[in-house]
Structure formats: C-alpha cells, structure tokens
Scaffold this motif. Structure first.
Motif, PDB file in Angstrom:
ATOM      1  N   MET A   1      34.720   8.147  -8.317  1.00 33.36           N
ATOM      2  CA  MET A   1      35.571   8.469  -9.556  1.00 33.36           C
ATOM      3  C   MET A   1      36.842   8.531  -9.341  1.00 33.36           C
ATOM      4  N   GLY A   2      37.373   9.262  -8.087  1.00 31.05           N
ATOM      5  CA  GLY A   2      38.782   9.350  -7.942  1.00 31.05           C
ATOM      6  C   GLY A   2      39.588  10.484  -8.275  1.00 31.05           C
ATOM      7  N   GLY A   3      38.942  11.584  -8.473  1.00 31.02           N
ATOM      8  CA  GLY A   3      39.763  12.797  -8.722  1.00 31.02           C
ATOM      9  C   GLY A   3      40.502  13.132  -9.942  1.00 31.02           C
ATOM     10  N   LEU A   4      41.336  13.831  -9.825  1.00 34.86           N
ATOM     11  CA  LEU A   4      42.268  14.266 -11.145  1.00 34.86           C
ATOM     12  C   LEU A   4      43.693  13.515 -10.942  1.00 34.86           C
ATOM     13  N   ARG A   5      44.181  13.383 -11.917  1.00 29.87           N
ATOM     14  CA  ARG A   5      45.610  12.931 -11.952  1.00 29.87           C
ATOM     15  C   ARG A   5      46.603  13.983 -12.395  1.00 29.87           C
ATOM     16  N   LEU A   6      47.555  14.318 -11.534  1.00 33.43           N
ATOM     17  CA  LEU A   6      48.371  15.535 -11.711  1.00 33.43           C
ATOM     18  C   LEU A   6      49.875  15.117 -11.791  1.00 33.43           C
ATOM     19  N   LEU A   7      50.516  15.706 -12.862  1.00 31.81           N
ATOM     20  CA  LEU A   7      51.971  15.728 -12.866  1.00 31.81           C
ATOM     21  C   LEU A   7      52.357  17.222 -12.465  1.00 31.81           C
ATOM     22  N   LEU A   8      53.229  17.136 -11.515  1.00 28.74           N
ATOM     23  CA  LEU A   8      53.616  18.460 -11.115  1.00 28.74           C
ATOM     24  C   LEU A   8      55.045  18.962 -11.869  1.00 28.74           C
ATOM     25  N   ASP A   9      54.976  19.883 -12.431  1.00 27.73           N
ATOM     26  CA  ASP A   9      56.070  20.793 -13.106  1.00 27.73           C
ATOM     27  C   ASP A   9      57.191  20.796 -12.149  1.00 27.73           C
ATOM     28  N   THR A  10      58.404  21.020 -12.467  1.00 29.68           N
ATOM     29  CA  THR A  10      59.597  20.952 -11.475  1.00 29.68           C
ATOM     30  C   THR A  10      59.400  22.021 -10.602  1.00 29.68           C
ATOM     31  N   HIS A  11      58.932  23.234 -10.972  1.00 31.95           N
ATOM     32  CA  HIS A  11      58.790  24.620 -10.100  1.00 31.95           C
ATOM     33  C   HIS A  11      57.663  24.089  -9.152  1.00 31.95           C
TER      34      HIS A  11
ATOM     35  N   GLU B   1      46.404  19.472  -2.163  1.00 34.76           N
ATOM     36  CA  GLU B   1      45.734  19.100  -0.881  1.00 34.76           C
ATOM     37  C   GLU B   1      44.503  18.048  -1.054  1.00 34.76           C
ATOM     38  N   ASP B   2      44.061  18.009  -2.107  1.00 36.39           N
ATOM     39  CA  ASP B   2      42.728  17.191  -2.368  1.00 36.39           C
ATOM     40  C   ASP B   2      43.109  15.643  -2.399  1.00 36.39           C
ATOM     41  N   SER B   3      42.838  14.915  -1.414  1.00 33.79           N
ATOM     42  CA  SER B   3      43.177  13.473  -1.357  1.00 33.79           C
ATOM     43  C   SER B   3      42.550  12.452  -2.418  1.00 33.79           C
ATOM     44  N   GLN B   4      41.728  13.102  -3.251  1.00 30.44           N
ATOM     45  CA  GLN B   4      41.187  12.427  -4.184  1.00 30.44           C
ATOM     46  C   GLN B   4      42.190  12.584  -5.343  1.00 30.44           C
ATOM     47  N   ASN B   5      43.024  13.381  -5.523  1.00 33.68           N
ATOM     48  CA  ASN B   5      43.733  13.646  -6.548  1.00 33.68           C
ATOM     49  C   ASN B   5      44.867  12.729  -6.589  1.00 33.68           C
TER      50      ASN B   5
END
Length: 131
Positions: A1-11, A32-36
């Motif tokens: 499936m490939g994990g989550l797609r994450l957008l990092l907030d500036t902080h 740290e999760d390489s699937q994300n």
C-alpha cells in the motif's frame, strides 16, 4: 500500500533538522517509517526566509544556507506552491491569519496528505493533522 503521505509543518521540519528531541514520539516514528512519503512545502522555505530576514529566527541563515541538503536526510520531496493552492488558502474557514499555515492546509487538502504538526488550530481550517 505504501504508507502515509505527510506534509511537514515548518516547525516540524525545523525540529527534524535542528532539534529532533522536540518531535513527538508519533511524529518521530512517522518520519522514520520508510513506507511514508515526506513532503516539504516551499511555503516553509519562504516562511523561514522571511522570519530570518525579520530577525525572528536567529538560526535562519544557517538553515537556509544548508537548504540544498535538507531533503536528502529526511528522504523528503519538495512540494511547490501551485495556483490551486494559492486560490484555496484564503478561502479556508475560520479566522486563522497566518498565511503560511493557510497555504500548508490548502496544500494538505488538495494533495490529500496528512499535515504533521503540533498546531491543533490547523484542524479548524480543515486539515488532517497528526502529532
């Protein structure tokens, strides 16, 4: 499936780069999760540059000079600001006035990604937020 797609907030980006101990256990685990998939908005780069120039972020120059190397250790990709993002940001509900936060939320909604942030106010703009 490939994990989550994450957008990092500036902080979140800055914590990951400078003060990883400030990340929550969940945020650290997600990063740290390489699937994300990890995304860094160019709105964050813009925010850091502006706050640095205004003297509100003393480490800003050092962070900005190291920008080309940011993405690789985080295994992140740039998320450019596109027209639909710019059009949606000012129309989001609520009275949250920070234009950078509004842009991150607009991007998270249109790109269907989770915003990795400790700022609970972003939920009021409609973002899916984890911390």
């Amino acid at each position: 499936m490939g994990g989550l797609r994450l957008l990092l907030d500036t902080h979140t980006l800055l914590y990951a780069l400078i003060e990883p101990k400030r990340l929550s256990p969940l945020a650290r685990s997600l990063l740290e999760d390489s699937q994300n998939t990890r995304l860094v908005s160019m709105a964050s780069l813009w925010e850091i540059a502006i706050k640095s120039r205004l003297g509100r972020f003393p480490q800003g120059e050092a962070v900005l000079s190291a920008y080309p190397g940011w993405l690789e250790p985080l295994k992140a990709r740039e998320l450019p600001i596109q027209g639909p993002h710019a059009l949606l940001a000012p129309t989001l509900p609520g009275d949250h006035r920070d234009p950078f936060d509004r842009m991150l939320v607009a991007q998270s909604l249109l790109e269907r990604v989770v915003l990795l942030s400790h700022d609970e106010a972003l939920r009021g703009l409609g973002a899916s937020v984890l911390w």
